[in-house]
Design a protein around this motif. Structure first.
Motif, PDB file in Angstrom:
ATOM      1  N   PHE A  17       0.820  -1.218   0.000  1.00  0.00           N
ATOM      2  CA  PHE A  17       0.000   0.000   0.000  1.00  0.00           C
ATOM      3  C   PHE A  17       0.857   1.272   0.000  1.00  0.00           C
ATOM      4  N   SER A  18       2.220   1.100  -0.051  1.00  0.00           N
ATOM      5  CA  SER A  18       3.077   2.287   0.050  1.00  0.00           C
ATOM      6  C   SER A  18       4.265   2.264  -0.901  1.00  0.00           C
ATOM      7  N   ALA A  19       4.524   1.182  -1.646  1.00  0.00           N
ATOM      8  CA  ALA A  19       5.631   1.123  -2.615  1.00  0.00           C
ATOM      9  C   ALA A  19       5.153   1.735  -3.921  1.00  0.00           C
ATOM     10  N   THR A  20       5.503   2.993  -4.134  1.00  0.00           N
ATOM     11  CA  THR A  20       4.941   3.754  -5.257  1.00  0.00           C
ATOM     12  C   THR A  20       5.877   3.906  -6.443  1.00  0.00           C
ATOM     13  N   CYS A  21       7.053   3.280  -6.402  1.00  0.00           N
ATOM     14  CA  CYS A  21       8.021   3.449  -7.493  1.00  0.00           C
ATOM     15  C   CYS A  21       7.454   2.859  -8.789  1.00  0.00           C
ATOM     16  N   PRO A  22       7.434   3.634  -9.891  1.00  0.00           N
ATOM     17  CA  PRO A  22       6.868   3.124 -11.152  1.00  0.00           C
ATOM     18  C   PRO A  22       7.632   1.944 -11.732  1.00  0.00           C
ATOM     19  N   SER A  23       8.911   1.771 -11.344  1.00  0.00           N
ATOM     20  CA  SER A  23       9.681   0.658 -11.892  1.00  0.00           C
ATOM     21  C   SER A  23       9.214  -0.686 -11.372  1.00  0.00           C
ATOM     22  N   LEU A  24       8.490  -0.679 -10.239  1.00  0.00           N
ATOM     23  CA  LEU A  24       7.903  -1.916  -9.729  1.00  0.00           C
ATOM     24  C   LEU A  24       6.547  -2.099 -10.392  1.00  0.00           C
ATOM     25  N   SER A  25       6.546  -2.714 -11.517  1.00  0.00           N
ATOM     26  CA  SER A  25       5.323  -2.809 -12.308  1.00  0.00           C
ATOM     27  C   SER A  25       4.616  -4.133 -12.065  1.00  0.00           C
ATOM     28  N   PRO A  26       3.337  -4.124 -11.708  1.00  0.00           N
ATOM     29  CA  PRO A  26       2.588  -5.387 -11.551  1.00  0.00           C
ATOM     30  C   PRO A  26       2.508  -6.192 -12.838  1.00  0.00           C
ATOM     31  N   SER A  27       2.589  -5.523 -13.971  1.00  0.00           N
ATOM     32  CA  SER A  27       2.539  -6.249 -15.240  1.00  0.00           C
ATOM     33  C   SER A  27       3.790  -7.079 -15.466  1.00  0.00           C
ATOM     34  N   GLN A  28       4.904  -6.686 -14.864  1.00  0.00           N
ATOM     35  CA  GLN A  28       6.146  -7.433 -14.986  1.00  0.00           C
ATOM     36  C   GLN A  28       6.361  -8.385 -13.818  1.00  0.00           C
ATOM     37  N   ASN A  29       5.616  -8.202 -12.749  1.00  0.00           N
ATOM     38  CA  ASN A  29       5.710  -9.069 -11.566  1.00  0.00           C
ATOM     39  C   ASN A  29       4.310  -9.598 -11.261  1.00  0.00           C
ATOM     40  N   PRO A  30       3.968 -10.759 -11.744  1.00  0.00           N
ATOM     41  CA  PRO A  30       2.568 -11.219 -11.700  1.00  0.00           C
ATOM     42  C   PRO A  30       2.006 -11.392 -10.305  1.00  0.00           C
ATOM     43  N   PHE A  31       2.832 -11.609  -9.301  1.00  0.00           N
ATOM     44  CA  PHE A  31       2.306 -11.789  -7.946  1.00  0.00           C
ATOM     45  C   PHE A  31       2.463 -10.526  -7.097  1.00  0.00           C
ATOM     46  N   PHE A  32       2.728  -9.394  -7.754  1.00  0.00           N
ATOM     47  CA  PHE A  32       2.826  -8.114  -7.042  1.00  0.00           C
ATOM     48  C   PHE A  32       1.557  -7.319  -7.298  1.00  0.00           C
ATOM     49  N   ILE A  33       0.929  -6.872  -6.237  1.00  0.00           N
ATOM     50  CA  ILE A  33      -0.293  -6.064  -6.313  1.00  0.00           C
ATOM     51  C   ILE A  33      -0.041  -4.769  -5.559  1.00  0.00           C
ATOM     52  N   ARG A  34      -0.338  -3.629  -6.232  1.00  0.00           N
ATOM     53  CA  ARG A  34      -0.121  -2.326  -5.610  1.00  0.00           C
ATOM     54  C   ARG A  34      -1.481  -1.749  -5.212  1.00  0.00           C
ATOM     55  N   ALA A  35      -1.738  -1.710  -3.896  1.00  0.00           N
ATOM     56  CA  ALA A  35      -3.008  -1.192  -3.385  1.00  0.00           C
ATOM     57  C   ALA A  35      -2.912   0.314  -3.156  1.00  0.00           C
ATOM     58  N   THR A  36      -2.210   0.974  -4.032  1.00  0.00           N
ATOM     59  CA  THR A  36      -2.075   2.441  -3.991  1.00  0.00           C
ATOM     60  C   THR A  36      -1.753   2.900  -5.413  1.00  0.00           C
ATOM     61  N   HIS A  37      -1.482   4.195  -5.571  1.00  0.00           N
ATOM     62  CA  HIS A  37      -1.106   4.710  -6.883  1.00  0.00           C
ATOM     63  C   HIS A  37       0.412   4.697  -7.008  1.00  0.00           C
ATOM     64  N   ASP A  38       0.907   4.518  -8.221  1.00  0.00           N
ATOM     65  CA  ASP A  38       2.340   4.701  -8.401  1.00  0.00           C
ATOM     66  C   ASP A  38       2.622   6.188  -8.661  1.00  0.00           C
ATOM     67  N   ASP A  39       3.903   6.547  -8.574  1.00  0.00           N
ATOM     68  CA  ASP A  39       4.265   7.968  -8.689  1.00  0.00           C
ATOM     69  C   ASP A  39       3.899   8.571 -10.038  1.00  0.00           C
ATOM     70  N   SER A  40       3.897   7.746 -11.081  1.00  0.00           N
ATOM     71  CA  SER A  40       3.606   8.293 -12.405  1.00  0.00           C
ATOM     72  C   SER A  40       2.159   8.745 -12.552  1.00  0.00           C
ATOM     73  N   ALA A  41       1.278   8.298 -11.630  1.00  0.00           N
ATOM     74  CA  ALA A  41      -0.126   8.690 -11.715  1.00  0.00           C
ATOM     75  C   ALA A  41      -0.314  10.181 -11.505  1.00  0.00           C
ATOM     76  N   GLN A  42       0.603  10.775 -10.749  1.00  0.00           N
ATOM     77  CA  GLN A  42       0.460  12.197 -10.453  1.00  0.00           C
ATOM     78  C   GLN A  42       1.231  13.089 -11.436  1.00  0.00           C
ATOM     79  N   VAL A  43       1.969  12.454 -12.379  1.00  0.00           N
ATOM     80  CA  VAL A  43       2.826  13.234 -13.267  1.00  0.00           C
ATOM     81  C   VAL A  43       2.014  14.235 -14.078  1.00  0.00           C
ATOM     82  N   LYS A  44       0.942  13.786 -14.696  1.00  0.00           N
ATOM     83  CA  LYS A  44       0.142  14.670 -15.539  1.00  0.00           C
ATOM     84  C   LYS A  44      -0.397  15.854 -14.746  1.00  0.00           C
ATOM     85  N   ALA A  45      -0.832  15.602 -13.516  1.00  0.00           N
ATOM     86  CA  ALA A  45      -1.341  16.697 -12.690  1.00  0.00           C
ATOM     87  C   ALA A  45      -0.234  17.688 -12.353  1.00  0.00           C
ATOM     88  N   ILE A  46       0.969  17.175 -12.015  1.00  0.00           N
ATOM     89  CA  ILE A  46       2.080  18.079 -11.685  1.00  0.00           C
ATOM     90  C   ILE A  46       2.533  18.845 -12.916  1.00  0.00           C
TER      91      ILE A  46
END
Length: 900
Positions: free
Chosen positions: A125-154
């Motif tokens: 729920f707190s590992a937000t680094c975009p390099s940790l991609s669930p699509s590349q790690n099938p058993f990794f689930i991110r219960a939060t947003h990654d940092d790239s989600a806020q890029v467009k807003a910034i």
């Protein structure tokens, strides 16, 4: 009896409660406990808050879903903010069916590998680094947003406030699309102490960086802003923007840290209000006292805690839905090594549990829990401004609409990145004035390049416009202005690539050439060419005379007559008015070539004179720098310009000859007065300024002389500025875009008027034609004349030298040459004998043997009167002479009746 009723009532109540507990015990024993590993950094505020939130989540979930057959059992391990410890904690939780955490992205990278080997879902729920991609790690689930989600807003914030530098690496690609470049990237390690942080802040301050974006943890951010205020970097003129990682954790910060963050602008996910959230907040506040006993830094709600709460709910739902009652691990070996990955075994139902979690949706405390490609997708962010002890919401951002002041606005509208759709921002220094990106120095210059207008004497902010200003806005949204790039200045500043060519030349007064109008006809040809033409005429006439003297009676006579004939014959060819016939073939050869030369010369002279009379009406007073310098004349320049040093060091002018002027408006008066009346002979300045000056005063002044090259106009930045290469690349993009640079040039220079023939400077050599223009013609004519003359002289000497030697062999060579000269002056006997023979044949009286008719007599009479011919007479001395004779039929032979 009455007294027994209360006791009876209590006994019945106790009995019922005991029965209910006895009946509930088998139910509790019937529930399957599902071991869940939890890896947290319990020394951090996020870890402590998450632990409490997950405990409350378990109680709240099973209070609502008490009929579930499964129960989560949390096995919490402390990673201590250490990667190895986090990995060890993950391996200690053997046969856990899911792992929540770790807390940081660095720790999660290793634990994710454990989950892949054991096929155990890893939920963070707190590992937000975009390099940790669930699509590349099938058993990794991110219960939060990654940092790239806020890029467009910034990026939209940067665009709205027109900032162009200082952002984190994960945003570079998006920012490059709007022309933003990173001027400096500062990396501060989470374990850095105050001294190390202060040193980095001093570097930023020395770089004159004033716009910052901060992306770090709450604990590090607390130390940073406390030191930032002490460094004087939270005053007016600075801007600080917080990313989601720090702005989601403002609550745990102390009041002292909040005081040092006044005016900070932040972005964080929008938290939609709900009854469930209100109930949880009331419950949290009731337990706030006991929580503070453990940690004073834990206060009210924060996003990471809410995401941890929702993670427990999502996992509890998935475990029940996936029927995890009979799940087990397949052992691969029996190694006793606690960190042996193979010893973990493989979770048989890991894939089913992962898929179930990914498909789980519900309305949680943080909003709608819906995983897209293995992670939460934010839909809305809110912008806040730190004012006092709280964060004031100034607007919101959505992917569909951009910025808006109020989230619940109705109606469709276009996507907006304008700051007008946000509430007023209070910046550091308690001011509403937006900090500028750069402090820009603007030099006073020619107003078409940099124009500064003061609206009133009390106005401290003038309006600035001009070609250089518009170009800078097109390039970068620096001293900026028409700053010339020279070597000496590069010792103190760094220049960008030039955006305009430049150079130094001189302007002089022009005047009507009234003194030379009387001799204007001589102007088309230079003096050297006039002398060369005269010499060629005389030489050609002399050659013709030599070739014709012995064979042509028209080139004989008294010496003065022959001398005049030499000049007359050659110069008369200018108008093709020569009447003398030539009989020598060599003479004809020379004359044909000479007439061709004369034709070219006359046509060129005519064209040049026509050009002078119709175009060249004005002449510069000076055309040569050396003339001005050697005569000690005064020259002018713009005060405080580098041109002064150019005149002294490069052109060797004495400083006493230089006169500085404050403005360009003083130039006309100085040039009009002249060097002898308190003015100057010439003004030296840069060519772009000269062209603008001449566009206004084109009828009285002109640019002359050579051009002294400079490197052009560029933008100047402080030494070592990282902005220089970025702006240089932007200059190339603008200057190579002909539409963009053409529009800017037309705006300031398109309306200027140009003088007649001002596209080319007046040469110091003038418009006259020179010898070099006709060198080939003179060479051809000269060679033809010399060859003809040499052949004739050789033949003459060859045929007469032996005769003179036989007559008097004892004579000296000089005597023989004198005799040859005398012999040359005599007529050629062979030529004149042939002519005499021809004359006698023509004059024979046999032509009158037939009786003529009247018409024949009239014609013969007219021919007898008008026609004459030369007759060769041999006198007693053997000399040759000529006389004019009529035909044998004289006037006396003609009857009177036939006279006309």
């Amino acid at each position: 009896m009455t007294n027994l009723k209360p006791h009876l009532s209590k006994f019945l109540s106790f009995l019922l409660l005991s029965l209910s507990l006895c009946s509930y015990e088998p139910l509790m024993m019937a529930n399957k406990l599902i071991p869940i590993g939890v890896v947290l950094d319990l020394k951090s505020s996020v870890g402590r808050v998450a632990e409490r939130y997950m405990s409350m989540a378990l109680l709240d979930f099973y209070a609502v879903n008490h009929n579930y057959s499964t129960r989560l059992s949390l096995l919490i391990k402390d990673s201590g903010n250490d990667v190895i410890a986090a990995t060890s904690a993950g391996t200690d939780n053997k046969e856990v069916q899911a792992i929540i955490g770790p807390q940081s992205s660095a720790e999660a990278r290793f634990v994710i590998e454990l989950g892949r080997k054991a096929q155990v879902p890893i939920i963070s729920f707190s590992a937000t680094c975009p390099s940790l991609s669930p699509s590349q790690n099938p058993f990794f689930i991110r219960a939060t947003h990654d940092d790239s989600a806020q890029v467009k807003a910034i990026v939209d914030i940067v665009k709205a406030f027109d900032y162009g530098n200082g952002l984190i690496p994960s945003m570079l690609d998006a920012l490059q699309e709007i022309g933003t470049r990173v001027s400096y990237r500062s990396e501060i390690h989470p374990s850095s102490n105050n001294t190390e942080i202060s040193e980095e802040l001093n570097k930023l301050k020395a770089n004159h960086t004033r716009i910052f974006l901060v992306h770090m943890t709450a604990s590090l951010g607390s130390k940073l802003f406390a030191l930032t205020k002490s460094a004087g970097m939270m005053s007016e003129g600075y801007a600080w923007i917080l990313t989601e990682g720090l702005s989601s954790l403002l609550d745990p910060m102390s009041s002292k840290v909040m005081d040092s963050m006044q005016g900070v602008l932040g972005i964080r996910p929008y938290l939609p209000p709900s009854k469930q959230l209100e109930d949880f907040e009331r419950k949290w506040k009731r337990n706030l006292t006991s929580i503070r006993t453990k940690s004073k830094s834990i206060t009210s709600l924060n996003f990471f805690g809410l995401w941890a709460y929702d993670t427990i709910w999502a996992l509890a739902m998935a475990v029940e839905k996936a029927s995890m009652v009979h799940s087990s691990f397949l052992k691969q070996n029996t190694s006793n090594n606690s960190v042996d990955l193979a010893a973990l075994g493989i979770f048989e139902m890991g894939t089913r549990l992962r898929d179930t979690i990914l498909s789980t949706t519900f309305q949680g405390l943080s909003g709608n829990f819906h995983l897209v490609k293995g992670q939460l997708e934010p839909s809305t962010f809110e912008l806040f401004n730190v004012i006092g002890k709280t964060e004031r919401i100034i607007g919101s951002w959505t992917r569909q609409r951009g910025f808006s002041k109020y989230l619940n606005g109705t109606g469709e509208r276009a996507y907006s990145t304008s700051k007008d759709n946000l509430k007023q921002t209070i910046w550091p220094g308690d001011t509403t004035e937006q900090p500028s990106k750069l402090r820009i120095g603007v030099p006073v210059s020619f107003n078409r390049f940099v124009n500064i207008k003061w609206h009133s004497p009390t106005d401290d902010k003038p309006s600035i416009s001009g070609f250089s200003i518009d170009l800078f806005h097109a390039v970068y949204d620096a001293v900026v202005g028409d700053t010339t790039i020279i070597a000496n200045r590069s010792l103190y500043v760094d220049f960008t690539l030039p955006y305009a060519e430049s150079g130094v030349s001189m302007v002089v007064l022009v005047k009507d050439d009234e003194n030379k109008n009387l001799w204007i006809f001589l102007k088309p040809l230079s003096i050297n060419l006039w002398l060369t033409i005269g010499a060629a005429f005389i030489f050609t006439g002399l050659v013709i005379w030599v070739l014709e003297h012995r064979v042509n009676t028209e080139f004989r006579g008294p010496p003065n007559q022959q001398l005049g004939l030499i000049f007359w014959f050659s110069f008369s060819t200018l108008a093709f008015a020569h009447r003398e016939k030539v009989v020598n073939n060599w003479s004809r050869f020379v004359l044909i070539i000479w007439i061709f030369v004369v034709l070219i010369l006359t046509q060129s002279y005519t064209a040049s004179l026509t050009s002078i009379l119709t175009v060249q009406r004005l002449q510069p007073t000076f055309v040569d720098v050396k003339e001005i310098k050697n005569n000690g004349y005064f020259v002018g320049y713009l005060e405080h310009s580098f041109v002064e040093q150019l005149l002294i060091k490069q052109l060797d002018f004495h400083k006493s000859q230089l006169k500085p002027y404050l403005t360009y408006e003083e130039f006309p008066e100085a040039l009009s007065k002249g060097t002898h009346n308190g003015g100057v002979a010439a003004i030296f300045d840069e060519i772009p300024y000269i062209k603008l000056f001449l566009a206004k005063y084109c009828s009285r002044y002109t640019m002359v002389g050579p051009t002294y090259k400079t490197d052009g106009f560029g933008f100047a930045f402080r030494k070592g500025s990282p902005l220089v290469p970025h702006i240089s690349r932007a200059i190339l993009n603008v200057t190579q875009d002909r539409d963009k640079i053409g529009a800017i040039e037309h705006k300031y220079f398109g309306s200027q008027t140009t003088c007649e023939d001002q596209s080319a400077t007046i040469s110091s050599h003038g418009p006259s034609l020179g010898v070099d223009n006709f060198r080939g013609l003179f060479l051809i004519s000269g060679i033809a004349s010399v060859i003809s003359l040499l052949v004739y002289v050789f033949n003459f000497f060859y045929s007469h030298w032996s005769t003179l030697g036989n007559n008097n062999p004892t004579n000296s060579c000089w005597s023989k040459l004198v005799e040859m000269a005398k012999h040359f002056d005599k007529k050629d006997p062979h030529t004149f004998q042939r002519e005499e023979s021809r004359v006698h044949d023509v004059a024979s009286p046999n032509i009158f043997e037939a009786s003529p008719s009247i018409d024949d007599m009239q014609i013969h009479s007219r021919n007898s009167i008008e026609g004459t011919y030369d007759v060769v007479i041999h006198d007693d001395n053997g000399s040759l002479s000529s006389s004019s004779r009529h035909g044998d039929a004289s006037m006396q032979d003609v009857p009177h009746g036939f006279l006309p």
